[in-house]
Design a protein around this motif. Structure first.
Motif, PDB file in Angstrom:
ATOM      1  N   GLY A  59       0.816  -1.205   0.000  1.00 55.39           N
ATOM      2  CA  GLY A  59       0.000   0.000   0.000  1.00 55.39           C
ATOM      3  C   GLY A  59       0.850   1.254   0.000  1.00 55.39           C
ATOM      4  N   ARG A  60       0.316   2.307  -0.565  1.00 57.65           N
ATOM      5  CA  ARG A  60       1.051   3.566  -0.619  1.00 57.65           C
ATOM      6  C   ARG A  60       1.145   4.210   0.747  1.00 57.65           C
ATOM      7  N   GLY A  61       2.161   5.046   0.909  1.00 52.80           N
ATOM      8  CA  GLY A  61       2.323   5.747   2.170  1.00 52.80           C
ATOM      9  C   GLY A  61       1.374   6.926   2.273  1.00 52.80           C
ATOM     10  N   ILE A  62       1.268   7.499   3.475  1.00 53.80           N
ATOM     11  CA  ILE A  62       0.444   8.679   3.677  1.00 53.80           C
ATOM     12  C   ILE A  62       1.292   9.738   4.356  1.00 53.80           C
ATOM     13  N   ASP A  63       1.017  10.995   4.019  1.00 49.84           N
ATOM     14  CA  ASP A  63       1.752  12.129   4.574  1.00 49.84           C
ATOM     15  C   ASP A  63       0.821  12.946   5.467  1.00 49.84           C
ATOM     16  N   PHE A  64       1.384  13.483   6.551  1.00 52.63           N
ATOM     17  CA  PHE A  64       0.632  14.369   7.440  1.00 52.63           C
ATOM     18  C   PHE A  64       0.265  15.645   6.685  1.00 52.63           C
ATOM     19  N   ALA A  65      -1.018  16.070   6.815  1.00 51.69           N
ATOM     20  CA  ALA A  65      -1.469  17.264   6.100  1.00 51.69           C
ATOM     21  C   ALA A  65      -1.687  18.441   7.051  1.00 51.69           C
ATOM     22  N   GLU A  66      -2.559  18.268   8.080  1.00 53.03           N
ATOM     23  CA  GLU A  66      -2.859  19.381   8.984  1.00 53.03           C
ATOM     24  C   GLU A  66      -3.596  18.860  10.216  1.00 53.03           C
ATOM     25  N   VAL A  67      -3.806  19.784  11.179  1.00 52.83           N
ATOM     26  CA  VAL A  67      -4.613  19.493  12.366  1.00 52.83           C
ATOM     27  C   VAL A  67      -5.829  20.406  12.325  1.00 52.83           C
ATOM     28  N   ARG A  68      -6.983  19.839  12.576  1.00 51.62           N
ATOM     29  CA  ARG A  68      -8.207  20.661  12.629  1.00 51.62           C
ATOM     30  C   ARG A  68      -9.082  20.201  13.796  1.00 51.62           C
ATOM     31  N   THR A  69     -10.120  20.976  14.097  1.00 56.70           N
ATOM     32  CA  THR A  69     -11.049  20.644  15.180  1.00 56.70           C
ATOM     33  C   THR A  69     -11.732  19.310  14.913  1.00 56.70           C
ATOM     34  N   TYR A  70     -11.812  18.501  15.964  1.00 55.64           N
ATOM     35  CA  TYR A  70     -12.451  17.186  15.839  1.00 55.64           C
ATOM     36  C   TYR A  70     -13.906  17.341  15.437  1.00 55.64           C
ATOM     37  N   GLN A  71     -14.346  16.496  14.487  1.00 57.30           N
ATOM     38  CA  GLN A  71     -15.724  16.500  14.030  1.00 57.30           C
ATOM     39  C   GLN A  71     -16.330  15.113  14.206  1.00 57.30           C
ATOM     40  N   GLY A  73     -17.585  11.598  13.710  1.00 58.46           N
ATOM     41  CA  GLY A  73     -17.281  10.660  12.629  1.00 58.46           C
ATOM     42  C   GLY A  73     -15.794  10.497  12.382  1.00 58.46           C
ATOM     43  N   ASP A  74     -14.968  11.436  12.916  1.00 59.38           N
ATOM     44  CA  ASP A  74     -13.519  11.306  12.762  1.00 59.38           C
ATOM     45  C   ASP A  74     -13.011  10.105  13.554  1.00 59.38           C
ATOM     46  N   ASP A  75     -11.960   9.491  13.069  1.00 58.74           N
ATOM     47  CA  ASP A  75     -11.346   8.352  13.754  1.00 58.74           C
ATOM     48  C   ASP A  75     -10.677   8.850  15.038  1.00 58.74           C
ATOM     49  N   VAL A  76     -11.082   8.297  16.170  1.00 56.56           N
ATOM     50  CA  VAL A  76     -10.535   8.758  17.451  1.00 56.56           C
ATOM     51  C   VAL A  76      -9.036   8.448  17.562  1.00 56.56           C
ATOM     52  N   ARG A  77      -8.576   7.493  16.756  1.00 54.49           N
ATOM     53  CA  ARG A  77      -7.145   7.153  16.805  1.00 54.49           C
ATOM     54  C   ARG A  77      -6.267   8.249  16.238  1.00 54.49           C
ATOM     55  N   THR A  78      -6.872   9.184  15.502  1.00 51.41           N
ATOM     56  CA  THR A  78      -6.083  10.261  14.904  1.00 51.41           C
ATOM     57  C   THR A  78      -6.136  11.550  15.731  1.00 51.41           C
ATOM     58  N   ILE A  79      -6.716  11.494  16.917  1.00 48.99           N
ATOM     59  CA  ILE A  79      -6.776  12.694  17.765  1.00 48.99           C
ATOM     60  C   ILE A  79      -5.365  13.115  18.159  1.00 48.99           C
ATOM     61  N   ASP A  80      -5.088  14.396  18.001  1.00 45.83           N
ATOM     62  CA  ASP A  80      -3.800  14.956  18.406  1.00 45.83           C
ATOM     63  C   ASP A  80      -3.944  15.411  19.865  1.00 45.83           C
ATOM     64  N   TRP A  81      -3.423  14.590  20.785  1.00 46.72           N
ATOM     65  CA  TRP A  81      -3.642  14.847  22.202  1.00 46.72           C
ATOM     66  C   TRP A  81      -2.870  16.064  22.693  1.00 46.72           C
ATOM     67  N   ARG A  82      -1.748  16.369  22.099  1.00 46.54           N
ATOM     68  CA  ARG A  82      -0.975  17.552  22.528  1.00 46.54           C
ATOM     69  C   ARG A  82      -1.734  18.827  22.213  1.00 46.54           C
ATOM     70  N   VAL A  83      -2.251  18.935  20.978  1.00 45.22           N
ATOM     71  CA  VAL A  83      -3.012  20.127  20.600  1.00 45.22           C
ATOM     72  C   VAL A  83      -4.307  20.197  21.402  1.00 45.22           C
ATOM     73  N   THR A  84      -4.933  19.039  21.614  1.00 41.04           N
ATOM     74  CA  THR A  84      -6.168  18.983  22.399  1.00 41.04           C
ATOM     75  C   THR A  84      -5.940  19.502  23.815  1.00 41.04           C
ATOM     76  N   ALA A  85      -4.827  19.084  24.436  1.00 40.44           N
ATOM     77  CA  ALA A  85      -4.525  19.525  25.800  1.00 40.44           C
ATOM     78  C   ALA A  85      -4.203  21.014  25.834  1.00 40.44           C
ATOM     79  N   ARG A  86      -3.514  21.497  24.791  1.00 43.43           N
ATOM     80  CA  ARG A  86      -3.107  22.904  24.775  1.00 43.43           C
ATOM     81  C   ARG A  86      -4.281  23.844  24.539  1.00 43.43           C
ATOM     82  N   THR A  87      -5.221  23.442  23.700  1.00 43.28           N
ATOM     83  CA  THR A  87      -6.333  24.320  23.336  1.00 43.28           C
ATOM     84  C   THR A  87      -7.581  24.079  24.178  1.00 43.28           C
ATOM     85  N   GLY A  88      -7.642  22.908  24.791  1.00 39.67           N
ATOM     86  CA  GLY A  88      -8.832  22.584  25.571  1.00 39.67           C
ATOM     87  C   GLY A  88      -9.983  22.080  24.733  1.00 39.67           C
TER      88      GLY A  88
END
Length: 327
Positions: A59-71, A73-88
Motif C-alpha cells: 500500500g502507498r504511504g500517507i503524509d501528514f497534512a494538517e490538524v483541525r477541530t475534531y468533528q 465521525g472522525d477516527d478517534v485514533r487520529t486525535i492529536d492529544w498535545r493540541v487537544t490539551a493545549r487548546t482545551g
C-alpha cells in the motif's frame, strides 16, 4: 547460445512488432498501451498493471497534512492529544495519500537475453515490458527511473516524474539492445547482475516499487550469493516484483531431428530424438525456474513469468489477478 530465425507473425496487442532488435518508435508507442490495459481487467482488479505500480503488496504511504477541530465521525485514533490539551478542545490529525512514488525498472539486456524462437527475442520482450511499466507509472503520476545492464556495463536513470525521464530510459534500453550482437560474450565476466543490483540499491530509496525484468540466468548459478543478498536488501525496504522472461525453446527442445546450433562462433550438432536428452533438458529448465520461484517466495515478492510468443499485456494482467486473489 542457440540462434533461430524469428517468426514474422504479428503481436496480439497493439500490433507490437517484436523481432530480434528493439525499435525505439515501438517502445514510445507503448505509451498508449497503458490506456488499453483496462480491456484485460478482472472484476477484482480494474487496472492490473496500474495495481502493480500502486503496490497492492504493502500500500502507498500517507503524509501528514494538517490538524483541525475534531468533528463527529472522525477516527478517534487520529486525535492529536498535545493540541487537544493545549487548546482545551479536541483536535484531529488529517493525512493525505502520497501523491507519487518512485518506480525503478531493472532491465536485462545481456547476451543470454539475445535469443528467441517465436515472435521476439527475450531482450525485445524485456524492453517492451519495461516501456509499458514506465509509461503506466508516469500516467499515474509516479516518478520513473531504472537501470539497464549487460556484460558491457550498466547505465542508470534516476527517477523523475517527467516524459523526458521515461524517454531517456527507453533510449538507454534501445542503445544496449542494439549492442547485443557486437559485444564480447565475456566482456565483464559473470558479475554484471551483481553490479547492476548494487547500483540499484544506491538509487532505490525506502518505499520504491522495483521491477526486475530478466531471464535470471546468472542468478541460477551456484555461488551467486552476492546477487541474492542485494535482492534481499532491496526487497526489505521496497516492493520488489520479478518478471521472468523465457522462450518456449528453452523449456522444450524442437521436434525430434538432427540440428546444428551455434553461439555465433562455434557449431555443434544435437539429436533431439533422444528421449533422455529431451527429458534432462526440460528438467534442467524446470529446476532453474523452481529455484527462482523459491527465491522470490523467500523474499515475499511476486514473480511473474512471460514467454516471447505470448501476448504481453493480457498474460501479465492474468498472472497479477491470480496473485491479487491470493494475497
Amino acid at each position: 547460445m542457440v540462434m533461430k530465425r524469428v517468426s514474422q507473425s504479428s503481436r496480439h496487442e497493439l500490433n507490437i512488432r517484436g523481432g530480434a532488435y528493439t525499435d525505439i518508435r515501438e517502445l514510445i508507442r507503448l505509451r498508449y498501451a497503458s490506456k488499453a490495459i483496462d480491456a484485460f481487467a478482472s472484476s477484482k482488479a480494474r487496472n492490473p498493471l496500474s495495481g502493480l505500480l500502486a503496490s497492492n503488496f504493502r500500500g502507498r504511504g500517507i503524509d501528514f497534512a494538517e490538524v483541525r477541530t475534531y468533528q463527529p465521525g472522525d477516527d478517534v485514533r487520529t486525535i492529536d492529544w498535545r493540541v487537544t490539551a493545549r487548546t482545551g478542545a479536541p483536535h484531529t490529525k488529517l493525512f493525505q495519500e502520497e501523491k507519487e512514488r518512485p518506480v525503478l525498472i531493472l532491465v536485462d539486456q545481456s547476451q543470454s537475453m539475445f535469443f528467441g524462437s517465436k515472435v521476439a527475442f527475450k531482450s525485445v520482450l524485456a524492453a517492451e515490458v519495461a516501456a509499458l511499466l514506465a509509461w503506466t507509472a508516469l500516467e499515474r503520476g509516479d516518478r520513473v527511473g531504472g537501470v539497464v545492464f549487460s556484460e558491457a556495463g550498466h547505465r542508470s536513470v534516476r527517477p523523475r516524474r517527467s516524459k523526458h525521464s521515461v524517454l531517456r530510459l527507453l533510449h538507454e534500453i534501445n542503445d544496449f539492445n542494439h549492442l547485443l550482437n557486437q559485444q564480447s560474450l565475456a566482456a565483464n565476466g559473470d558479475n554484471y547482475l551483481v553490479e547492476a543490483l548494487r547500483n540499484l540499491r544506491r538509487v532505490a530509496k525506502h518505499g520504491c516499487a522495483v521491477f526486475i525484468i530478466s531471464d535470471f540466468s546468472t542468478l541460477a548459478e551456484q555461488g551467486n550469493e552476492e546477487a541474492r543478498l542485494h535482492m534481499n536488501q532491496i526487497a526489505r525496504q521496497n516492493d520488489l516484483v520479478g518478471i521472468h522472461i523465457s522462450d518456449v525453446l528453452e523449456r522444450e527442445l524442437p521436434r525430434p531431428d538432427l540440428y546444428t546450433i551455434t553461439n555465433g562462433t562455434d557449431r555443434v550438432r544435437i539429436n533431439t530424438a533422444n528421449k533422455r536428452f529431451r527429458a534432462d533438458y526440460q528438467l534442467g529448465f524446470d529446476e532453474q525456474v523452481n529455484a527462482l520461484r523459491r527465491e522470490f517466495t523467500r523474499q515475499k515478492s511476486p514473480l511473474f513469468e512471460l514467454q516471447t510468443h505470448e501476448p504481453m499485456i493480457s498474460s501479465l494482467a492474468q498472472q497479477y489477478n491470480e496473485y491479487a486473489r491470493r494475497v
